[in-house]
Every structure is written in C-alpha cells, then in structure tokens.
Design a protein around this motif. Structure first.
Motif, PDB file in Angstrom:
ATOM      1  N   LYS A 111      -3.756  13.068   3.276  1.00  0.00           N
ATOM      2  CA  LYS A 111      -4.539  12.124   3.846  1.00  0.00           C
ATOM      3  C   LYS A 111      -5.871  12.657   3.984  1.00  0.00           C
ATOM      4  O   LYS A 111      -6.063  13.845   3.774  1.00  0.00           O
ATOM      5  CB  LYS A 111      -4.049  11.353   5.158  1.00  0.00           C
TER       6      LYS A 111
ATOM      7  N   ARG B 209       2.026   5.295   4.220  1.00  0.00           N
ATOM      8  CA  ARG B 209       1.410   5.600   2.915  1.00  0.00           C
ATOM      9  C   ARG B 209       0.271   4.884   2.513  1.00  0.00           C
ATOM     10  O   ARG B 209      -0.702   5.347   1.961  1.00  0.00           O
ATOM     11  CB  ARG B 209       2.614   5.378   1.852  1.00  0.00           C
ATOM     12  N   THR B 210       0.152   3.522   2.782  1.00  0.00           N
ATOM     13  CA  THR B 210      -0.939   2.604   2.772  1.00  0.00           C
ATOM     14  C   THR B 210      -2.136   3.218   3.407  1.00  0.00           C
ATOM     15  O   THR B 210      -3.179   3.181   3.080  1.00  0.00           O
ATOM     16  CB  THR B 210      -0.641   1.256   2.902  1.00  0.00           C
TER      17      THR B 210
ATOM     18  N   ARG C  42      -3.457   6.019   2.003  1.00  0.00           N
ATOM     19  CA  ARG C  42      -4.335   6.130   0.725  1.00  0.00           C
ATOM     20  C   ARG C  42      -5.829   5.322   1.194  1.00  0.00           C
ATOM     21  O   ARG C  42      -6.946   5.690   0.331  1.00  0.00           O
ATOM     22  CB  ARG C  42      -3.443   4.787  -0.054  1.00  0.00           C
TER      23      ARG C  42
ATOM     24  N   ASP D 217      -9.328   6.499  -0.204  1.00  0.00           N
ATOM     25  CA  ASP D 217     -10.131   5.713  -0.818  1.00  0.00           C
ATOM     26  C   ASP D 217     -11.515   5.691  -0.041  1.00  0.00           C
ATOM     27  O   ASP D 217     -12.700   5.452  -0.720  1.00  0.00           O
ATOM     28  CB  ASP D 217      -9.559   4.170  -0.805  1.00  0.00           C
TER      29      ASP D 217
ATOM     30  N   LEU E 198      -4.519  11.510  -4.073  1.00  0.00           N
ATOM     31  CA  LEU E 198      -3.750  10.237  -4.419  1.00  0.00           C
ATOM     32  C   LEU E 198      -2.449  10.461  -5.122  1.00  0.00           C
ATOM     33  O   LEU E 198      -1.382  10.127  -4.959  1.00  0.00           O
ATOM     34  CB  LEU E 198      -4.602   9.371  -5.081  1.00  0.00           C
TER      35      LEU E 198
ATOM     36  N   LEU F 225       0.123  12.188  -2.919  1.00  0.00           N
ATOM     37  CA  LEU F 225       0.281  11.102  -1.886  1.00  0.00           C
ATOM     38  C   LEU F 225       1.596  10.167  -2.687  1.00  0.00           C
ATOM     39  O   LEU F 225       2.520   9.909  -2.000  1.00  0.00           O
ATOM     40  CB  LEU F 225      -0.875  10.072  -1.611  1.00  0.00           C
ATOM     41  N   SER F 226       1.593  10.163  -3.872  1.00  0.00           N
ATOM     42  CA  SER F 226       2.422   9.284  -4.465  1.00  0.00           C
ATOM     43  C   SER F 226       3.834   9.955  -4.715  1.00  0.00           C
ATOM     44  O   SER F 226       4.922   9.554  -4.885  1.00  0.00           O
ATOM     45  CB  SER F 226       1.837   9.121  -6.053  1.00  0.00           C
TER      46      SER F 226
END
Length: 337
Positions: A18, A310-311, A314, A318, A331, A334-335
């Motif tokens: 994050k 997770r969202t 992200r 972003d 990212l 994170l995936s």
C-alpha cells in the motif's frame, strides 16, 4: 485475549502492499526527542512530557506544531526526522508515501526553503539507499497566508525544480481562516501548469463547500480529508464521477473532534457511494496512529473483506504521486497478496 485475536490480522494488513498519501512530517516528532531538543535549547515545554500530546482540539494542535518544528533547527535534525518517517513507513508495510511539509511551521528555516528541502531530501535519500520506501514531498501553503506569499512559494518551487518535490499542498484551520480558496486559485493554477500535482486540505474544519472549492478553484488532484463531502450528495456524486481521491485519516478525525466515534465516520459510506478513498495517518506519532492500525480500525468497524482491503490499498497506490515505475511494482506485489 483481545490482542492475540488481532495479531494475525494486523500482520496480514502490514503485509498488504500500500501507499500513504496524507501524512505530515510535522506530525512525526517523538516526545522523548522533543523533550531532549527543548532541554538543549533551553525552551520551555508547552505541557509536562507525560501529557505533551494531550491536545485540546485543532487550534491547540497547530500551536503545538509550531513549537515542535521550531526545535528542528539543524540540517541533521531535519534529516533524522525524515529518515525516521521512512522507517515508520516500512514498519507499516507501505511501499511509498507522499509526505506534506508546511514551511510556515519551521521558523528556523524561514527564508531558507532550498536548504530546508535539501535537508529533508538528505534524510529520505539516505533511507532509500538503506532499502526503505521512496517518499515524495508535497510543499504546503497555510490557509492564512496571502496570495503574494503563495505566489512566492510557487515561484521558489518552480525555480528550484527539485526532483523530491511532487506537489503543491495547502493545509491549516479552515474554520478559523474562512473561505480562502479564491485567494490561492492563481498559485495553484501556475503550480499545475509547471507540472506539480495539487493536493488540498478541505472538508475537515470546513464543510462540503470547502471540498467543492478545492475541486473547482484549486484544481485538486487529491483532497486531504474531504470527509464532510458526505453532507452534500451532489458533491459525493461529483467526487465519484471524476475519481478525485480522498486521503482519509480516521483516528485524526476522531481525536480532533470531527466525528464522535468510528461508527459515525463516513469513510465506508463514501466508499460505498463509489468515491475513491484511501486510509492514512495524518500526524502518526502525535495522534498515536499507525497505518496498519487505521486499516484494522475501519476493517473491524465496517466488516471489510480481504477484497475490500485490496481495493483500498490499490486506491492508495493509484492516488499517490509516485512515478509510474514505483506504482507498477507496488500494484504487481498487491496482485499477489
């Protein structure tokens, strides 16, 4: 028992890749360090050390910042503070941060902006060499400054062209300053034209009208706080439609009296309305907040799933002003979380 149940959860949140997009360097002073610096300088403490961080509200808090920053009078102290910020980020599992610094608080550095940025940069550069996360600097105006002072700061930042500086910011007590966005519109326009990003404190001590001004008059790429947008459904719709992210700091809002409890806090309502929200610490040491703690607090209060977390992570990446390379790496990590 309570802590053992939460320990694995906190560890999982710590491991979540994050970014942090709303934190102030001014909010990272350790009380023990401040006590030591005050003793060395022969400067009285505002309160006894054990109650040093017992703030009576936003105004008291801002006075305290001026006192603390006044003690960071040397290049070494500023570099040390910056290095410590990067360590804290790494401990919370963040891979990048945008940190806000407001030159008006640092009286030892008035009139020496290039030297001040250089000292902060030295701390962050040293941290990066030691494998700690990269940090971008958002240089902030204070709401009570004049349009001339704003123009002067923007001129200085453009002339300096320092790679560490990613954005122009504005903060301070809007309830005390009143409506000031028209005064700063030209400075923000010129900063944007010069390639600086724009981040604006609004919707904390001001209501939704402050958030609307930040968007319409200051061209905000991101709103710091923005929580009181919830009071205006049309504004919530606009934020969602334009994907303008909010850098929300739940513990800060509770400790400084914006909301009475986490259950009253609008972060989840904003998220469900489609607004891009990220979770942040604001002034982590002074308010006793950690990034993983903020995620856990909200996750417990609102029953967030791993997918929700997770969202949110992200969104934080972003919404950050990190370069494309740093974002892509985060990212990708994170995936796989």
């Amino acid at each position: 028992m309570h802590t053992t149940a939460h320990a694995p959860r906190t560890e999982r949140i710590r491991s979540l890749p994050k970014a942090e997009v709303h934190a102030h360097l001014e909010g990272c002073f350790q009380p023990a360090v401040l006590a030591q610096w005050a003793t060395e300088a022969g400067v009285p403490m505002p309160r006894p050390r054990e109650h040093l961080l017992a703030f009576e509200g936003l105004a008291d808090f801002l006075h305290f910042l001026d006192w603390a920053c006044g003690l960071a009078s040397t290049r070494e102290r500023l570099a040390e503070l910056s290095y410590g910020f990067s360590q804290r980020l790494a401990e919370s599992g963040a891979g990048y941060a945008d940190v806000i610094v407001n030159p008006t608080h640092w009286k030892a550095w008035h009139g020496r902006l290039p030297e001040m940025i250089d000292a902060i940069d030295a701390g962050f550069a040293s941290a990066e060499q030691d494998g700690l996360p990269p940090v971008g600097l958002c240089v902030s105006l204070l709401r009570t400054q004049s349009s001339d002072a704003a123009a002067e700061l923007v001129d200085a930042l453009i002339a300096l062209g320092h790679p560490r500086v990613v954005a122009l910011s504005i903060d301070g007590n809007e309830a005390a300053a009143g409506r000031t966005s028209p005064r700063f519109a030209e400075a923000f326009r010129r900063a944007g034209a010069a390639g600086l990003r724009r981040t604006v404190h609004a919707g904390e001590s001001s209501g939704p009208e402050g958030v609307r001004d930040a968007i319409e008059l200051l061209g905000a790429d991101r709103i710091d706080h923005g929580v009181r947008a919830i009071e205006d459904p049309a504004l919530v719709a606009l934020l969602a439609e334009r994907r303008i992210p909010l850098g929300i700091c739940p513990t800060s809002n509770l400790k400084l009296g914006v909301y009475a409890s986490i259950d009253d806090h609008p972060i989840d309502r904003l998220r469900r309305a489609g607004v891009v929200v990220s979770i942040n610490t604001d002034d982590p040491v002074l308010l006793g907040a950690s990034l993983e703690g903020e995620y856990a607090l909200c996750s417990d209060a609102f029953g967030w799933s791993d997918e929700d977390l997770r969202t949110l992570a992200r969104h934080s990446i972003d919404a950050s002003f990190a370069n494309a390379d740093v974002k892509a790496k985060l990212l990708e990590r994170l995936s796989r979380w």
